[in-house]
Write an enzyme that holds these catalytic residues in place. Structure first.
Site, short mmCIF file in Angstrom:
data_model
loop_
_atom_site.label_atom_id
_atom_site.label_comp_id
_atom_site.label_asym_id
_atom_site.label_seq_id
_atom_site.Cartn_x
_atom_site.Cartn_y
_atom_site.Cartn_z
N ARG A 36 0.82 -1.21 0.00
CA ARG A 36 0.00 0.00 0.00
C ARG A 36 0.85 1.26 0.00
O ARG A 36 0.32 2.36 -0.08
CB ARG A 36 -0.94 -0.01 1.20
CG ARG A 36 -2.03 -1.06 1.12
CD ARG A 36 -2.83 -1.14 2.40
NE ARG A 36 -2.00 -1.60 3.52
CZ ARG A 36 -2.43 -1.71 4.76
NH1 ARG A 36 -3.69 -1.41 5.05
NH2 ARG A 36 -1.63 -2.13 5.72
N TYR A 57 -1.70 -2.49 -4.95
CA TYR A 57 -2.03 -3.84 -5.39
C TYR A 57 -2.49 -3.82 -6.85
O TYR A 57 -2.24 -4.78 -7.60
CB TYR A 57 -3.11 -4.44 -4.50
CG TYR A 57 -2.73 -4.51 -3.04
CD1 TYR A 57 -1.41 -4.72 -2.64
CD2 TYR A 57 -3.70 -4.38 -2.04
CE1 TYR A 57 -1.06 -4.81 -1.30
CE2 TYR A 57 -3.36 -4.47 -0.70
CZ TYR A 57 -2.05 -4.67 -0.33
OH TYR A 57 -1.71 -4.74 1.00
N HIS A 78 -9.14 -11.29 1.57
CA HIS A 78 -8.72 -12.34 0.65
C HIS A 78 -9.55 -12.33 -0.63
O HIS A 78 -9.00 -12.38 -1.74
CB HIS A 78 -8.84 -13.71 1.32
CG HIS A 78 -7.76 -13.99 2.31
ND1 HIS A 78 -7.67 -15.18 2.98
CD2 HIS A 78 -6.72 -13.23 2.76
CE1 HIS A 78 -6.63 -15.15 3.80
NE2 HIS A 78 -6.05 -13.97 3.68
N LYS A 96 -4.67 -19.13 3.48
CA LYS A 96 -5.79 -19.70 4.20
C LYS A 96 -6.18 -18.74 5.34
O LYS A 96 -5.33 -17.99 5.83
CB LYS A 96 -5.44 -21.10 4.71
CG LYS A 96 -4.13 -21.19 5.51
CD LYS A 96 -4.30 -20.74 6.95
CE LYS A 96 -2.99 -20.48 7.62
NZ LYS A 96 -3.16 -19.60 8.79
N ASP A 177 -7.70 -18.65 12.08
CA ASP A 177 -6.25 -18.62 12.07
C ASP A 177 -5.63 -19.98 12.35
O ASP A 177 -4.64 -20.35 11.73
CB ASP A 177 -5.73 -17.61 13.10
CG ASP A 177 -5.45 -16.26 12.48
OD1 ASP A 177 -4.33 -16.06 12.01
OD2 ASP A 177 -6.37 -15.42 12.43
#
Length: 327
Positions: A36, A57, A78, A96, A177
């Protein structure tokens, strides 16, 4: 496209550093990084000798020298950032959990199919050498009828309410997580559960601190898992069958060792493998293999299975009353 895929790294946090280090150690072509800010991108590029550093991005996914993007932003982003890469025609390996919830996962799967690119969940444990050997043992029937999986993923992580693990707005908590690892392992061994039972405790922020699940399957099979962000446990796994068992040593979801026992408790196999780095590059090898083969459905972890795993995680959250902001 070159013989090897040219990788772009989207975001510059801890897990991006670990993944990129493994790629560099194992000879992958890391061509670009996007952050960023230009300062962050430049620092990351200098650390890992990456030629192209982008201050957004959007600029990263537009880079014509990049074939595949690794997405490592926090969970709620995500789907957004993977979509950005897919719409730019890039193959995507997304950290993930695949997305924050199943509807996002379904949209991501459809978008990748529409654009003719591969999207793969970065459940890196699936591709580790000891996990490959375990699947070979199961496929050969060396444990007989495998009836039980017992597994934990328990860590003592920071209690700071501002830390990502405790922030609901960032998808924080033990389930997404940590718990995603044993849930994915159970799917790998037994497939879709017939029933799901879940219980949890929570932190003051509303994030889940401990999550326990019991999955049952046809044929009397069962998977029991505990994950926690406030207590460290053994982080081991055991598979129990009618003709023997496997005990996977700590830390079971990292490169590790295991022992296979026969029905009388005698050790009949001891497994160990040398891995360069942490082993996160094996999932990148899978991406490159699938792209070269033109297989956009996925192999070891098909995108359809990642979507189904998100439905399992959604059901667990429904049972324990866990919702994220904006849902």
């Amino acid at each position: 496209m070159t013989d090897r895929l040219r990788w772009g790294i989207l975001a510059t946090g801890f897990i991006a550093r670990t993944f990129t280090n493994d790629l560099k150690l194992n000879g992958f072509d890391v061509r670009a990084v996007g952050s960023r800010s230009q300062e962050s991108a430049d620092a990351f590029a200098a650390e890992f000798d990456i030629p192209n550093a982008h201050a957004s991005y959007e600029a990263l996914v537009a880079d014509p020298e990049v074939d595949a993007i690794y997405v490592s932003t926090p969970h709620p982003f995500h789907a957004e950032h993977a979509s950005l890469a897919i719409e730019a025609g890039k193959h995507v390996l997304v950290e993930k959990p695949f997305t924050l919830n199943a509807p996002e996962a379904e949209r991501l799967q459809a978008l990748a199919a529409e654009h003719g690119v591969l999207v793969l969940e970065a459940m890196w444990t699936r591709y580790l050498p000891h996990m490959i050997r375990i699947r070979e043992i199961l496929a050969a029937g060396l444990l007989g009828d495998v009836r039980t999986l017992i597994v934990d993923h328990t860590q003592d992580l920071p209690d700071d309410p501002a830390h990502r693990i405790n922030a609901l707005e960032l998808g924080g908590g033990a389930l997404l997580d940590l718990g995603v690892y044993p849930v994915s392992f159970a799917w790998d061994v037994f497939g879709e559960p017939r029933t799901i039972q879940s219980a949890a405790t929570f932190k003051e922020t509303g994030a889940d601190a401990q999550i326990a699940t019991i999955f049952t399957y046809d044929g009397g099979k069962i998977a029991s898992a505990v994950s926690a962000s406030d207590t460290r446990g053994p982080n081991t796994a055991s598979l129990l069958g009618t003709d023997g068992r496997i005990d996977v040593d700590a830390v079971w979801y990292n490169p590790t060792t295991f022992r296979r026992y026969d029905a009388d408790g005698n050790v009949v196999e001891e497994y160990a493998a040398d891995v360069v780095g942490r082993g996160m590059h094996f999932q990148a090898e899978e991406v490159e293999r699938l792209v070269a083969a033109g297989d956009l459905a996925g192999g070891v972890l098909p995108v359809a299975e990642s979507v189904a795993i998100m439905r399992t995680l959604d059901e667990i959250r429904s049972q324990i009353g866990l919702r994220y902001p904006g849902e």
